[in-house]
Design an enzyme around this catalytic site. Structure first.
Site, PDB file in Angstrom:
ATOM      1  CD  GLU A  92      -2.740  -1.062   2.477  1.00 27.23           C
ATOM      2  OE1 GLU A  92      -3.865  -0.569   2.580  1.00 27.23           O
ATOM      3  OE2 GLU A  92      -2.160  -1.639   3.392  1.00 27.23           O
ATOM      4  CB  CYS A 105       2.783   7.496   3.271  1.00 25.84           C
ATOM      5  SG  CYS A 105       3.146   6.323   4.561  1.00 25.84           S
ATOM      6  CB  CYS A 112       6.176  -4.945   9.408  1.00 27.84           C
ATOM      7  SG  CYS A 112       7.366  -4.140  10.510  1.00 27.84           S
ATOM      8  CB  CYS A 116       4.770  -1.892  16.768  1.00 29.64           C
ATOM      9  SG  CYS A 116       6.480  -1.408  16.539  1.00 29.64           S
ATOM     10  CB  CYS A 119       1.632  -1.224  13.990  1.00 31.30           C
ATOM     11  SG  CYS A 119       1.862  -0.922  12.233  1.00 31.30           S
ATOM     12  CB  SER A 214       8.476   4.753  16.039  1.00 26.12           C
ATOM     13  OG  SER A 214       8.210   5.084  14.696  1.00 26.12           O
ATOM     14  CB  CYS A 333       0.107   6.381  11.549  1.00 29.49           C
ATOM     15  SG  CYS A 333       1.102   7.648  10.858  1.00 29.49           S
TER      16      CYS A 333
HETATM   17  N1  SAH Z   1       8.489   0.845  10.802  1.00 26.45           N
HETATM   18  C1  SAH Z   1       8.621   2.250  10.802  1.00 26.45           C
HETATM   19  C2  SAH Z   1       7.700   2.980   9.835  1.00 26.45           C
HETATM   20  C3  SAH Z   1       6.257   2.539   9.738  1.00 26.45           C
HETATM   21  S1  SAH Z   1       5.035   3.130  10.816  1.00 26.45           S
HETATM   22  C4  SAH Z   1       8.481   2.810  12.195  1.00 26.45           C
HETATM   23  O1  SAH Z   1       8.199   2.047  13.103  1.00 26.45           O
HETATM   24  O2  SAH Z   1       8.707   3.998  12.388  1.00 26.45           O
HETATM   25  C5  SAH Z   1       4.935   4.863  10.779  1.00 26.45           C
HETATM   26  C6  SAH Z   1       4.553   5.423  12.136  1.00 26.45           C
HETATM   27  O3  SAH Z   1       3.197   5.075  12.510  1.00 26.45           O
HETATM   28  C7  SAH Z   1       5.421   4.892  13.261  1.00 26.45           C
HETATM   29  O4  SAH Z   1       5.760   5.939  14.131  1.00 26.45           O
HETATM   30  C8  SAH Z   1       4.494   3.921  13.957  1.00 26.45           C
HETATM   31  O5  SAH Z   1       4.903   3.640  15.256  1.00 26.45           O
HETATM   32  C9  SAH Z   1       3.182   4.660  13.854  1.00 26.45           C
HETATM   33  N2  SAH Z   1       2.006   3.828  14.116  1.00 26.45           N
HETATM   34  C10 SAH Z   1       1.861   2.517  13.936  1.00 26.45           C
HETATM   35  N3  SAH Z   1       0.613   2.117  14.284  1.00 26.45           N
HETATM   36  C11 SAH Z   1      -0.029   3.223  14.697  1.00 26.45           C
HETATM   37  C12 SAH Z   1      -1.353   3.474  15.164  1.00 26.45           C
HETATM   38  N4  SAH Z   1      -2.238   2.495  15.286  1.00 26.45           N
HETATM   39  N5  SAH Z   1      -1.681   4.743  15.479  1.00 26.45           N
HETATM   40  C13 SAH Z   1      -0.791   5.748  15.326  1.00 26.45           C
HETATM   41  N6  SAH Z   1       0.460   5.575  14.887  1.00 26.45           N
HETATM   42  C14 SAH Z   1       0.848   4.326  14.580  1.00 26.45           C
END
Ligand code: SAH
Length: 340
Positions: A92, A105, A112, A116, A119, A214, A333
């Site tokens: 995506e 983006c 992945c 986390c 996510c 992050s 995000c």
């Molecule tokens: N793997 C990378 C980039 C992808 S996520 C990273 O971890 O930075 C991009 C951003 O969205 C990251 O800061 C991640 O922690 C955040 N993110 C993931 N799930 C989210 C959610 N449910 N709500 C808000 N931010 C989220």
């Protein structure tokens, strides 16, 4: 044997390839130009002989993906693209319109591995890395669909960019090439969950990109609960790497902090965060967590968000609350999960 995606090559690598198939070096320049002026078929490369076009068609591809579906937000016009790769996998990309232009983006992996807890992109694990060409093709595919130029790229889609380091660096260099897309490094943001060894490596390359980290918690216990990567690289090691990064590059870092109700959003945590970041060249983006089914997490209320922000600001930390875009089409995000 699978075909070569010509956008996997840098300019120099394309020259080497063209020479290796018995063609003069200068042809590479012509082909490179065509690739980034967004032709979709070899026959559009009108200054190349028919024989060479046929040879290229047999062994190479120009586009590595097709648009399977496009979702447009009724709230803010954000577009989420579901793209189908050559091997049948889906990725995506999200296009956002800001006053300064279009920003995309992009994803760096299929799935992945980072785990986390908030996510959606990591729920089914990692399938594979994207190649440099597949990352670039997201930009080109969406630009062509839109009919406009994209000026900014954020690597915040599916995947952990620093877990696909070589391909991501190759992508940055290629997207940067004035003979190609010519998007400057200062218009590119790479977001990482904090793979410390790679942050050092990236710092030594002295790129002018923006690094976003992050963070999402101000102590190791809380961070390890929501981000498994923290068990390998704790907060103090991560911040050492971040300081090294700003020292080497002179670039201001961005810290992302997603606010989850009752998990990481107390006043004490905001004060701790301010202490951790004191003196660093950085900006904090606060993001009330977006809904992902099954996580059990809820966003902090408006009042907690404001208090959290105020405490940071009062302690001299530059911080803002990020405006989420495309939440009605699962484009915000953490909501990307490559489903139809
Ligand atoms: N793997 C990378 C980039 C992808 S996520 C990273 O971890 O930075 C991009 C951003 O969205 C990251 O800061 C991640 O922690 C955040 N993110 C993931 N799930 C989210 C959610 N449910 N709500 C808000 N931010 C989220």
């Amino acid at each position: 044997m699978s075909k070569i995606n010509l956008k996997d090559f840098s300019y120099d690598e394309l020259e080497d390839y063209i020479v290796s198939i018995g063609e003069p070096r200068f042809r590479a320049g012509q082909i490179y130009k065509w690739l980034y002026s967004k032709v979709s078929d070899f026959d559009e490369m009108t200054n190349i002989s028919k024989a060479l076009r046929e040879k290229l068609r047999e062994n190479c591809i120009i586009n590595s993906m097709i648009i399977q579906k496009r979702f447009v937000s009724g709230l803010d016009g954000t577009r989420r693209y579901l793209l189908k790769l050559d091997d049948g996998n889906f990725i995506e990309s999200v296009l956002m319109k800001y006053h300064h232009g279009y920003s995309i983006c992009v994803s760096s992996q299929v799935g992945c591995a980072m785990g986390c807890r908030f996510c959606a992109s990591t729920i089914n694990g990692k399938v594979r890395n994207l190649t440099p060409g597949e990352i670039i093709d997201q930009v080109i595919t969406v630009e062509r669909d839109l009919g406009e130029r994209i000026s900014n790229i954020v690597m915040m889609g599916v995947g952990e960019p620093l877990d696909n380091f070589d391909n991501v660096v190759a992508f940055i260099k290629n997207v940067n090439d004035p003979r190609g897309l010519n998007i400057g490094q200062r218009h590119i943001t790479v977001s990482t969950c904090g793979i410390v060894d790679r942050i050092y490596e990236l710092a030594d390359m002295k790129l002018q990109i923006t690094l976003a980290v992050s963070l999402h918690a101000s102590d190791d216990e809380a961070r390890s609960k929501i981000m498994p990567v923290n068990r390998k690289y704790g907060i103090s090691k991560l911040l050492d790497a971040c300081r090294y990064y700003t020292d080497k590059t002179g670039r201001r870092l961005t810290f992302e902090y997603t606010l989850i109700k009752g998990v990481n959003d107390s006043e004490r945590e905001s004060e701790d965060l301010a202490k951790l970041l004191r003196g660093m060249l950085c900006h904090v983006n606060l993001i009330p967590v977006n809904n992902v089914d099954g996580t059990g997490f809820a966003p902090s209320g408006d009042k907690s968000v404001k208090t959290f922000l105020n405490i940071l600001n009062l302690n001299g930390i530059s911080a803002t609350v990020r405006r989420e875009m495309g939440s009605d089409i699962s484009a915000a995000c953490g909501q990307l999960r490559s489903q139809l």
